[in-house]
Scaffold this motif. Structure first.
Motif, PDB file in Angstrom:
ATOM      1  N   PHE A   1       0.894  -1.172   0.000  1.00  0.00           N
ATOM      2  CA  PHE A   1       0.000   0.000   0.000  1.00  0.00           C
ATOM      3  C   PHE A   1       0.927   1.216   0.000  1.00  0.00           C
ATOM      4  O   PHE A   1       1.004   1.960   0.976  1.00  0.00           O
ATOM      5  N   LEU A   2       1.647   1.401  -1.083  1.00  0.00           N
ATOM      6  CA  LEU A   2       2.833   2.267  -1.062  1.00  0.00           C
ATOM      7  C   LEU A   2       2.537   3.748  -0.904  1.00  0.00           C
ATOM      8  O   LEU A   2       3.378   4.489  -0.428  1.00  0.00           O
ATOM      9  N   GLY A   3       1.326   4.194  -1.284  1.00  0.00           N
ATOM     10  CA  GLY A   3       0.958   5.604  -1.108  1.00  0.00           C
ATOM     11  C   GLY A   3       1.898   6.526  -1.853  1.00  0.00           C
ATOM     12  O   GLY A   3       2.039   6.451  -3.066  1.00  0.00           O
ATOM     13  N   SER A   4       2.597   7.375  -1.105  1.00  0.00           N
ATOM     14  CA  SER A   4       3.501   8.332  -1.743  1.00  0.00           C
ATOM     15  C   SER A   4       4.910   7.759  -1.916  1.00  0.00           C
ATOM     16  O   SER A   4       5.798   8.454  -2.402  1.00  0.00           O
ATOM     17  N   GLY A   5       5.132   6.520  -1.467  1.00  0.00           N
ATOM     18  CA  GLY A   5       6.420   5.863  -1.723  1.00  0.00           C
ATOM     19  C   GLY A   5       7.414   5.906  -0.576  1.00  0.00           C
ATOM     20  O   GLY A   5       8.599   5.583  -0.750  1.00  0.00           O
ATOM     21  N   THR A   6       6.942   6.264   0.631  1.00  0.00           N
ATOM     22  CA  THR A   6       7.877   6.445   1.754  1.00  0.00           C
ATOM     23  C   THR A   6       8.716   5.190   2.032  1.00  0.00           C
ATOM     24  O   THR A   6       9.943   5.273   2.165  1.00  0.00           O
ATOM     25  N   THR A   7       8.059   4.023   2.129  1.00  0.00           N
ATOM     26  CA  THR A   7       8.801   2.805   2.502  1.00  0.00           C
ATOM     27  C   THR A   7       9.921   2.525   1.507  1.00  0.00           C
ATOM     28  O   THR A   7      11.053   2.205   1.898  1.00  0.00           O
ATOM     29  N   ALA A   8       9.592   2.668   0.213  1.00  0.00           N
ATOM     30  CA  ALA A   8      10.598   2.369  -0.806  1.00  0.00           C
ATOM     31  C   ALA A   8      11.749   3.369  -0.733  1.00  0.00           C
ATOM     32  O   ALA A   8      12.928   2.996  -0.821  1.00  0.00           O
ATOM     33  N   ALA A   9      11.407   4.653  -0.549  1.00  0.00           N
ATOM     34  CA  ALA A   9      12.446   5.689  -0.486  1.00  0.00           C
ATOM     35  C   ALA A   9      13.395   5.416   0.690  1.00  0.00           C
ATOM     36  O   ALA A   9      14.617   5.482   0.556  1.00  0.00           O
ATOM     37  N   VAL A  10      12.811   5.080   1.843  1.00  0.00           N
ATOM     38  CA  VAL A  10      13.637   4.846   3.038  1.00  0.00           C
ATOM     39  C   VAL A  10      14.458   3.559   2.870  1.00  0.00           C
ATOM     40  O   VAL A  10      15.648   3.514   3.213  1.00  0.00           O
ATOM     41  N   ALA A  11      13.833   2.534   2.312  1.00  0.00           N
ATOM     42  CA  ALA A  11      14.556   1.270   2.097  1.00  0.00           C
ATOM     43  C   ALA A  11      15.793   1.534   1.247  1.00  0.00           C
ATOM     44  O   ALA A  11      16.896   1.083   1.575  1.00  0.00           O
ATOM     45  N   GLN A  12      15.605   2.293   0.176  1.00  0.00           N
ATOM     46  CA  GLN A  12      16.744   2.547  -0.714  1.00  0.00           C
ATOM     47  C   GLN A  12      17.836   3.349   0.002  1.00  0.00           C
ATOM     48  O   GLN A  12      19.018   3.035  -0.099  1.00  0.00           O
ATOM     49  N   LYS A  13      17.424   4.371   0.751  1.00  0.00           N
ATOM     50  CA  LYS A  13      18.429   5.196   1.447  1.00  0.00           C
ATOM     51  C   LYS A  13      19.180   4.378   2.502  1.00  0.00           C
ATOM     52  O   LYS A  13      20.301   4.714   2.872  1.00  0.00           O
ATOM     53  N   MET A  14      18.515   3.306   3.010  1.00  0.00           N
ATOM     54  CA  MET A  14      19.166   2.477   4.033  1.00  0.00           C
ATOM     55  C   MET A  14      19.870   1.250   3.438  1.00  0.00           C
ATOM     56  O   MET A  14      20.284   0.351   4.173  1.00  0.00           O
TER      57      MET A  14
END
Ligand SMILES: C[S@@+](CC[C@H](N)C(=O)[O-])C[C@H]1O[C@@H](n2cnc3c(N)ncnc32)[C@H](O)[C@@H]1O
Length: 511
Positions: free
Chosen positions: A327-340
């Protein structure tokens, strides 16, 4: 175990079975950066998308974070959040079941929710994941200010419900120590070992050798530990610790003994706690500011702050692990995963898969500096592929469509037989692998490089010899071979320990 009943429950708990396996079709123009990182952004209903992922990612995902519609009856710009309770449960059940199959044995799922459905969600998750795998309910202090217009209470928090795939195996990572914690360490006696704090020398646990009288350096006799308590160490050990200047008797030497604990000797970090304050993990206003910083015209109303996801992924994953948000919405989880430095799969059905997630993740690849970027020392890099849902792999009768490519058919054949994903070898081989003493072979789509009419798809003495050549050395067990037709007699098949299955007819969709 008590279970929850709702209007359409009987149908809903079987709903996942009838969802078709669909192909994921890449949209190359919407991908970005290094496409081979394994990161995926999928636009589509997550029920279809999760089922499509199953043959390739079952048992592979280390952490799932989802933030489904809360069913709050508020009018939302981007999605229908006004589902009835039964409908909401009907929506969640099959998705939770598929998510469970995607989790690795040491994985965990985190679901953000509030009071509207939180308690129903807990009961349903108990049933899907097993009550013994319930880890905790985190309380996220999400509001920065009081809402004085609230009719009853100004709601300050959301919940994050946490379940392990297998609680015997899953362990949370510790959190880094906070400055506040470290500030408790001082060095009033200038100990060369550096900063220290002191802890009780007595405890409630029974200890037979822990009841003696102690004379402190000022000469005062302490008759014994406080009532109902025991010294933690024997008389001899106390003397040893004191000789090593590890006992603190107070500034004047006239106190009860306390044990010195040096900062330099404190192992690891902080055990995660269940209340997460916005000072540490962000609040809703911070999240909105983050999306507006990415796009000044942004209207996405329910993002989560990057720091919240950073906390989840710190506890639940290590660099390189696969993270999923359906339920990605604005993409927060993916953005944070990539930065981490984690890999991610994000699924979003709304237009904002393309208007929010795609541009946001592209900015992350380009080195975007909002959210947790500074804390994570993010400099940019990586990339992702963008997908939409394509045609279904199986036709109405459940048979595989004949125009499917070898690797897709191979993944489905392997998954339907052994229930875990196939690892695509390079180069491709007609032997898909060996599982529980049985090998699986597939003759399809010219895998043998045969240009004849049936393209080497028929099981003959010749094609069997090629399969045998591709088997692991010394393998002498039974083989299941999928092919268009078998030219070998039943007696030969029996003699060769071969079970023949016909493509496409015998490759059946399995729930
Ligand atoms: C509360 S928002 C998630 C917000 C997200 N955590 C963030 O930080 O931006 C829920 C999202 O789930 C999406 N959604 C709802 N039902 C879905 C479904 N069946 N498949 C895929 N996405 C869905 C909605 O479009 C919405 O964007």
């Amino acid at each position: 175990m008590p279970t929850l009943r709702w209007l359409t429950r009987d149908d809903d708990i079987r709903a996942g079975e009838s969802v078709p396996y669909r192909l994921l079709e890449e949209v190359p123009d919407l991908g970005c950066g290094d496409r081979d990182t394994g990161n995926m952004l999928i636009r589509g209903d997550n029920l279809d998308a999760l089922k499509a992922l199953l043959p390739f990612y079952a048992g592979q995902v280390k952490c799932i974070f989802i933030d489904p519609p809360y069913n709050t009856r508020s009018a939302f710009e981007h999605y229908d959040d006004n589902l009835e309770h039964s409908q909401w449960l009907a929506m969640m059940w099959p998705r939770l079941e598929l998510l469970r199959e995607l989790l690795s044995e040491d994985g965990s799922i985190w679901v953000s929710i509030d009071d509207n459905e939180g308690h129903y969600l807990k009961v349903v998750m108990d049933e899907v994941f097993g009550r013994r795998n319930f880890v905790t309910t985190v309380i996220w202090h999400k509001m920065f200010s009081v809402k004085n217009s609230a009719q009853y209470f100004s709601e300050d928090h959301d919940y994050v419900s946490v379940f392990a795939r297998n609680k015997d195996v899953w362990r949370p990572n510790e959190l880094p120590r906070s400055e506040k914690q470290d500030a408790m360490y001082k060095n009033p006696d200038n100990d060369p070992r550096g900063l220290w704090t002191s802890g009780d020398f007595s405890a409630r646990n029974f200890y037979g050798a822990g009841t003696y009288a102690i004379t402190n350096p000022a000469g005062r006799v302490i008759a014994g530990p406080p009532p109902g308590m025991y010294w933690r160490f024997s008389k001899e050990k106390l003397a040893e610790l004191d000789a090593d200047n590890r006992i603190w008797w107070g500034k004047d030497g006239n106190g009860v003994p306390r044990l010195k604990r040096f900062l330099s000797e404190v192992k690891g970090g902080r055990v995660p706690q269940t209340i997460w304050q916005h000072a540490e993990v962000g609040h809703t206003q911070e999240a909105k500011k983050e999306v507006v910083a990415l796009d000044a015209n942004d209207v996405f109303t329910t993002p989560k702050p990057e720091r919240l996801l950073q906390r989840v992924l710190t506890i639940a994953t290590n660099p390189g692990d696969l993270v999923l948000d359906s339920f990605l919405g604005s993409g927060t989880t993916a953005a944070v995963a990539q930065k981490m430095g984690r890999r991610y799969i994000g699924i979003e059905m709304g237009d904002h898969a393309e208007t929010h997630c795609q541009p946001r993740l592209q900015k992350v690849v380009d080195g975007e500096q909002g959210g947790i970027s500074e804390a994570a020392n993010w400099k940019g890099g990586g990339g992702f592929r963008f997908y939409r849902l394509g045609a279904s792999v199986f036709d109405e009768t459940g048979q595989i469509r004949p125009d499917i490519e070898f690797p897709v058919l191979a993944a489905h054949v392997w998954f339907s037989e052994v229930r875990f994903p196939w690892s695509k070898p390079d180069p491709l081989s007609p032997v898909l692998g060996v599982h529980d003493g049985r090998a699986y072979g597939l003759l399809y789509n010219g895998i043998l490089g045969d240009k004849s009419v049936s393209g080497g798809n028929v099981l003959t003495r010749k094609t069997l010899a090629v399969i045998r050549d591709a088997l692991p050395e010394g393998f002498a067990g039974p083989i299941t071979v999928y092919g268009e037709r078998s030219a070998l007699s039943d007696v030969s098949l029996l003699h060769e320990q071969i079970t023949f299955k016909q493509t496409p007819y015998d490759v059946k969709a399995r729930a």
